[in-house]
Every structure is written in structure tokens, then in C-alpha cells.
Design a protein around this motif. Structure first.
Motif, PDB file in Angstrom:
ATOM      1  N   ALA A 261       0.834  -1.205   0.000  1.00 21.50           N
ATOM      2  CA  ALA A 261       0.000   0.000   0.000  1.00 21.50           C
ATOM      3  C   ALA A 261       0.867   1.254   0.000  1.00 21.50           C
ATOM      4  O   ALA A 261       0.580   2.216  -0.738  1.00 21.50           O
ATOM      5  CB  ALA A 261      -0.932  -0.013   1.206  1.00 21.50           C
ATOM      6  N   ASP A 262       1.928   1.265   0.804  1.00 23.73           N
ATOM      7  CA  ASP A 262       2.837   2.417   0.814  1.00 23.73           C
ATOM      8  C   ASP A 262       3.449   2.640  -0.565  1.00 23.73           C
ATOM      9  O   ASP A 262       3.571   3.782  -1.024  1.00 23.73           O
ATOM     10  CB  ASP A 262       3.954   2.205   1.834  1.00 23.73           C
ATOM     11  N   LEU A 263       3.837   1.555  -1.231  1.00 25.44           N
ATOM     12  CA  LEU A 263       4.453   1.669  -2.543  1.00 25.44           C
ATOM     13  C   LEU A 263       3.460   2.214  -3.567  1.00 25.44           C
ATOM     14  O   LEU A 263       3.794   3.114  -4.351  1.00 25.44           O
ATOM     15  CB  LEU A 263       4.988   0.308  -2.992  1.00 25.44           C
ATOM     16  N   MET A 264       2.249   1.676  -3.587  1.00 29.40           N
ATOM     17  CA  MET A 264       1.273   2.131  -4.574  1.00 29.40           C
ATOM     18  C   MET A 264       0.883   3.585  -4.347  1.00 29.40           C
ATOM     19  O   MET A 264       0.721   4.362  -5.300  1.00 29.40           O
ATOM     20  CB  MET A 264       0.041   1.223  -4.560  1.00 29.40           C
ATOM     21  N   ARG A 301      -6.624  -8.457  -2.355  1.00 24.67           N
ATOM     22  CA  ARG A 301      -7.899  -8.201  -1.684  1.00 24.67           C
ATOM     23  C   ARG A 301      -7.724  -7.162  -0.573  1.00 24.67           C
ATOM     24  O   ARG A 301      -8.548  -6.261  -0.398  1.00 24.67           O
ATOM     25  CB  ARG A 301      -8.474  -9.509  -1.128  1.00 24.67           C
ATOM     26  N   GLU A 302      -6.626  -7.291   0.184  1.00 18.74           N
ATOM     27  CA  GLU A 302      -6.367  -6.332   1.248  1.00 18.74           C
ATOM     28  C   GLU A 302      -6.033  -4.958   0.674  1.00 18.74           C
ATOM     29  O   GLU A 302      -6.442  -3.922   1.224  1.00 18.74           O
ATOM     30  CB  GLU A 302      -5.231  -6.842   2.142  1.00 18.74           C
ATOM     31  N   LEU A 303      -5.303  -4.945  -0.422  1.00 18.56           N
ATOM     32  CA  LEU A 303      -4.953  -3.672  -1.056  1.00 18.56           C
ATOM     33  C   LEU A 303      -6.210  -2.918  -1.495  1.00 18.56           C
ATOM     34  O   LEU A 303      -6.293  -1.686  -1.358  1.00 18.56           O
ATOM     35  CB  LEU A 303      -4.028  -3.937  -2.247  1.00 18.56           C
ATOM     36  N   ARG A 304      -7.171  -3.647  -2.013  1.00 18.23           N
ATOM     37  CA  ARG A 304      -8.429  -3.011  -2.432  1.00 18.23           C
ATOM     38  C   ARG A 304      -9.161  -2.360  -1.258  1.00 18.23           C
ATOM     39  O   ARG A 304      -9.890  -1.379  -1.440  1.00 18.23           O
ATOM     40  CB  ARG A 304      -9.343  -4.041  -3.105  1.00 18.23           C
ATOM     41  N   ARG A 305      -8.966  -2.878  -0.061  1.00 22.66           N
ATOM     42  CA  ARG A 305      -9.573  -2.286   1.133  1.00 22.66           C
ATOM     43  C   ARG A 305      -8.863  -1.015   1.557  1.00 22.66           C
ATOM     44  O   ARG A 305      -9.469  -0.164   2.236  1.00 22.66           O
ATOM     45  CB  ARG A 305      -9.531  -3.283   2.303  1.00 22.66           C
ATOM     46  N   ARG A 306      -7.595  -0.871   1.160  1.00 18.64           N
ATOM     47  CA  ARG A 306      -6.764   0.192   1.734  1.00 18.64           C
ATOM     48  C   ARG A 306      -6.525   1.386   0.816  1.00 18.64           C
ATOM     49  O   ARG A 306      -6.257   2.485   1.324  1.00 18.64           O
ATOM     50  CB  ARG A 306      -5.391  -0.380   2.131  1.00 18.64           C
ATOM     51  N   VAL A 307      -6.556   1.182  -0.497  1.00 13.51           N
ATOM     52  CA  VAL A 307      -6.180   2.274  -1.396  1.00 13.51           C
ATOM     53  C   VAL A 307      -7.283   2.520  -2.421  1.00 13.51           C
ATOM     54  O   VAL A 307      -8.130   1.661  -2.661  1.00 13.51           O
ATOM     55  CB  VAL A 307      -4.844   1.990  -2.127  1.00 13.51           C
ATOM     56  N   ALA A 311      -4.821   3.685  -7.357  1.00 14.28           N
ATOM     57  CA  ALA A 311      -3.584   3.132  -6.789  1.00 14.28           C
ATOM     58  C   ALA A 311      -3.520   1.617  -6.901  1.00 14.28           C
ATOM     59  O   ALA A 311      -2.619   0.998  -6.343  1.00 14.28           O
ATOM     60  CB  ALA A 311      -3.443   3.546  -5.330  1.00 14.28           C
ATOM     61  N   LEU A 312      -4.458   1.007  -7.639  1.00 13.79           N
ATOM     62  CA  LEU A 312      -4.499  -0.453  -7.737  1.00 13.79           C
ATOM     63  C   LEU A 312      -3.841  -0.939  -9.023  1.00 13.79           C
ATOM     64  O   LEU A 312      -4.248  -0.551 -10.121  1.00 13.79           O
ATOM     65  CB  LEU A 312      -5.948  -0.949  -7.707  1.00 13.79           C
ATOM     66  N   PRO A 313      -2.843  -1.816  -8.920  1.00 16.70           N
ATOM     67  CA  PRO A 313      -2.276  -2.456 -10.108  1.00 16.70           C
ATOM     68  C   PRO A 313      -3.074  -3.696 -10.471  1.00 16.70           C
ATOM     69  O   PRO A 313      -3.936  -4.147  -9.705  1.00 16.70           O
ATOM     70  CB  PRO A 313      -0.866  -2.851  -9.652  1.00 16.70           C
ATOM     71  N   SER A 314      -2.791  -4.271 -11.626  1.00 12.34           N
ATOM     72  CA  SER A 314      -3.309  -5.582 -11.996  1.00 12.34           C
ATOM     73  C   SER A 314      -2.279  -6.633 -11.590  1.00 12.34           C
ATOM     74  O   SER A 314      -1.092  -6.501 -11.912  1.00 12.34           O
ATOM     75  CB  SER A 314      -3.552  -5.667 -13.509  1.00 12.34           C
ATOM     76  N   TYR A 315      -2.743  -7.671 -10.894  1.00  7.93           N
ATOM     77  CA  TYR A 315      -1.864  -8.764 -10.455  1.00  7.93           C
ATOM     78  C   TYR A 315      -1.832  -9.807 -11.569  1.00  7.93           C
ATOM     79  O   TYR A 315      -2.863 -10.402 -11.895  1.00  7.93           O
ATOM     80  CB  TYR A 315      -2.402  -9.346  -9.160  1.00  7.93           C
TER      81      TYR A 315
END
Length: 355
Positions: A261-264, A301-307, A311-315
Motif C-alpha cells: 500500500a505504501d508503494l502504490m 484483496r487487502e490492497l483493495r480495502r486500503r487504497v 492506486a491499484l495495479p493488476s496482479y
């Protein structure tokens, strides 16, 4: 054992790129031993002053990306010298035509730094494959010109930002002169690892009136965004060049939700759109970097909750063997009844995956 160091007194602070085990030893980064020498003999080593200055211990997230490790001598089943199948899709030297509307153009096979998890580690570095000769470059450009379906050229390598401004400008203009080429995308680590190379002249060399230019920055940890790196990024974006990100999911470096999350957020703060979070490829000697796909999916899934969405990349996973990318958050991946993971390529074919 972790060795904590202070840059104010640490002998490792340097004004030159470290390229040998002796260099790393003298900088306090490693102890000399025969196995590390074997690693350096097999895979290229280079750590720039900008990166050396960031290393706080011998096992922090920056060191782990660039300092050789004896585990690189361990090759596990499924690892491959060409894990994403570049050669299978190479019609002429230096060109990879894996997707119908775009090609990779590998001008050079050297980098300012060498990542220990690099999927082209068998191909890059001094003494490896040479950069394209003038005649090979002519042949690559002729291939692009002859294939009207190609609208995007991705400049990679090696790192194309090691070119001089003159050579970069010549390449930009030659490619942009092809009527059906609409986008030039440069993939690089340079703004973070050697920011002084991003001069106004070099940035100007990337631009053309006849094609849109994008720059994709590879960074894996927020600490890579030093003040100098931010300034280099700003020179690119302020010139009107959009930037994208590429990150590799790496065990012990960025495989937790806080770090990702910090990186994104750091990408977005610096006007870089997060693009891809790559599952680590099956390159030889890199198993200690790979997480499980399930762990990566949980992190997303956790990243989607936080940013926020921007700020979301494709995995994604580059399917071993050159079968294109699979989106690891969609129905492109499944587990069979016998507990075997398989992934689906862009043509709908399924492939077993055991990484």
C-alpha cells in the motif's frame, strides 16, 4: 545475521557502481566466499551509488533486491533460462512479437543495476548477449514497418535508459516515423537507481510529434523514491510524458499489505499510475523470492480495502513458455480437483502452473 550500518560513517558509501564481490566486500555488504563468487560469475552484479546509499542492513528490502545471495545457485523444478518464452516469439534479433498489436524491442542487454530476481538474468550483463548492431536494428525496424498490426513498441532490454540522448532520439524518431506505430513505451529502473541519467536532453529525446510516449518505472519498495528519484520522475512527467509502474511481488521485500500500500500510494503521489504487480517469474535461482499465488491474491484483496482505484495495479502472471499473461484476480486461474493450479492464456488455452 543482520548488520546495521550508518551511512554517515559506513565505508560502503560510494561514488561508483559496485560490480564485483570484492567491491561489495569493501563496501561492507558481503563477506567473501567461493559460493558468492560463483553467483557473481554466473549472474551480473551492479549496484549504483544511489542504491548503496539506501542500504541500511545486509538483509533489508533494498539489499535483498540487489546484493547477491548464495541461494541463487539453487535451481528448482520448473525454472527456466527463458521463463516467459522470449525466444519462442522472436522473429528477428532483438524483437519479441508475443501479442498481435505490440512488440518488445531489446536495444541493449545491460542495466545500471542487476536485480537478483530478473527473468532475463541469463541474457543480460557484460559478456552476455550484445546490444543490437546497426544492421540488426535496421532489420527489427523493418519488421515493425512491415507489420501494420503493430501499434505499440515497448523499449526494454536490459534498460533502454542507458542509451545516450542522441541514440534515444534517433530510435524515437525512426520508430515514430512508421505510420502505424502510435505508442512508444520505455521500461526502466533508471529514475530510481541512477536518477542523474534522466537529464532534460534525455527526456526530450523520448518525445515525438508522431507517437505518444509512455515511461514505465520498475520499483518494488517505497524507499526507492529518494528526493533525487522524485526529481527525475518529475522531469519526465513535467515534460508531458505519462508514467506507469511495474512491481514484482517479492518474498521478504514487499509481500505484506502495509509495504504494498505504501508503494502504490508513493507511485500515485509521484504521478505514476500503478500498472502491473507481477508474480515473480520462474527464472533460475530465484525460488527464494517467490510467494504463492494465493498469498498474492490475498494481498490484492487487502490492497483493495486500503487504497483508491487509481492506486491499484493488476496482479498478473507471465505464463511460463511464452503463453501471454494471466490476470490472477479473474477466472484466468483455477485449481483443479487434484489440487493442480492452472492458468488460461489470451487465446483461452489452459496451462498447468506449479511455481
Amino acid at each position: 545475521m543482520t548488520r546495521h550500518v550508518s551511512n554517515s560513517s559506513w565505508p560502503g558509501v560510494t561514488t561508483r557502481t559496485l560490480r564485483t564481490i570484492d567491491d561489495l566486500h569493501d563496501a561492507g555488504l558481503v563477506s567473501r566466499n567461493d559460493d558468492l563468487t560463483r553467483v557473481a560469475d554466473r549472474y551480473a552484479v551492479a549496484i549504483t551509488p544511489a542504491i548503496v546509499a539506501l542500504i541500511e542492513s545486509d538483509d533489508d528490502p533494498i539489499a535483498r533486491q540487489f546484493v547477491p545471495d548464495t541461494r541463487e545457485l539453487e535451481t528448482t523444478p520448473g525454472e527456466n533460462a527463458d521463463p516467459i518464452g522470449d525466444k519462442r516469439h522472436s522473429p528477428v534479433e532483438g524483437l519479441v512479437h508475443r501479442y498481435r498489436d505490440r512488440v518488445l524491442l531489446k536495444m541493449v542487454h545491460v542495466c545500471p543495476v542487476y536485480c537478483r530476481f530478473c527473468f532475463r538474468r541469463e541474457m543480460v550483463g557484460p559478456g552476455r548477449e550484445p546490444g543490437l548492431s546497426p544492421s540488426e536494428l535496421d532489420a527489427a525496424i523493418a519488421y515493425i514497418a512491415a507489420h501494420a498490426e503493430i501499434s505499440e513498441v515497448i523499449l526494454t532490454g536490459g534498460d533502454p535508459f542507458v542509451l545516450t540522448a542522441r541514440r534515444a532520439a534517433d530510435l524515437t524518431q525512426r520508430l515514430a516515423a512508421i505510420p502505424h506505430v502510435k505508442v512508444l513505451r520505455w521500461h526502466t529502473r533508471v529514475p530510481a537507481v541512477a536518477p542523474d541519467r534522466v537529464t532534460p536532453d534525455f527526456v526530450a529525446a523520448l518525445k515525438s510529434k508522431h507517437a505518444a510516449t509512455y515511461v514505465a518505472l520498475h520499483a518494488n519498495h517505497a524507499r526507492e523514491f529518494t528526493p533525487a528519484a522524485r526529481e527525475a520522475i518529475a522531469r519526465i512527467v513535467d515534460a508531458g510524458i505519462p508514467m506507469l509502474s511495474q512491481t514484482v511481488l517479492l518474498k521478504g521485500i514487499n509481500d505484506d499489505a502495509d509495504t504494498l500500500a505504501d508503494l502504490m500510494r508513493m507511485f500515485v503521489e509521484n504521478r505514476i499510475k500503478p500498472y502491473y504487480l507481477h508474480h515473480a517469474d520462474m527464472a533460475p535461482g530465484t525460488s527464494h523470492f517467490r510467494t504463492t499465488i494465493e498469498h498474492g491474491q490475498n494481498l490484492m484483496r487487502e490492497l483493495r480495502r486500503r487504497v483508491s482505484g487509481i492506486a491499484l495495479p493488476s496482479y498478473v502472471l507471465d505464463i511460463p513458455g511464452g503463453h501471454a499473461k494471466a490476470n490472477l484476480e479473474t477466472c484466468d486461474i483455477e485449481r483443479t480437483s487434484n489440487d493442480q493450479l492452472r492458468v488460461r492464456d489470451d487465446e483461452g488455452a489452459w496451462h498447468d502452473y506449479s511455481g
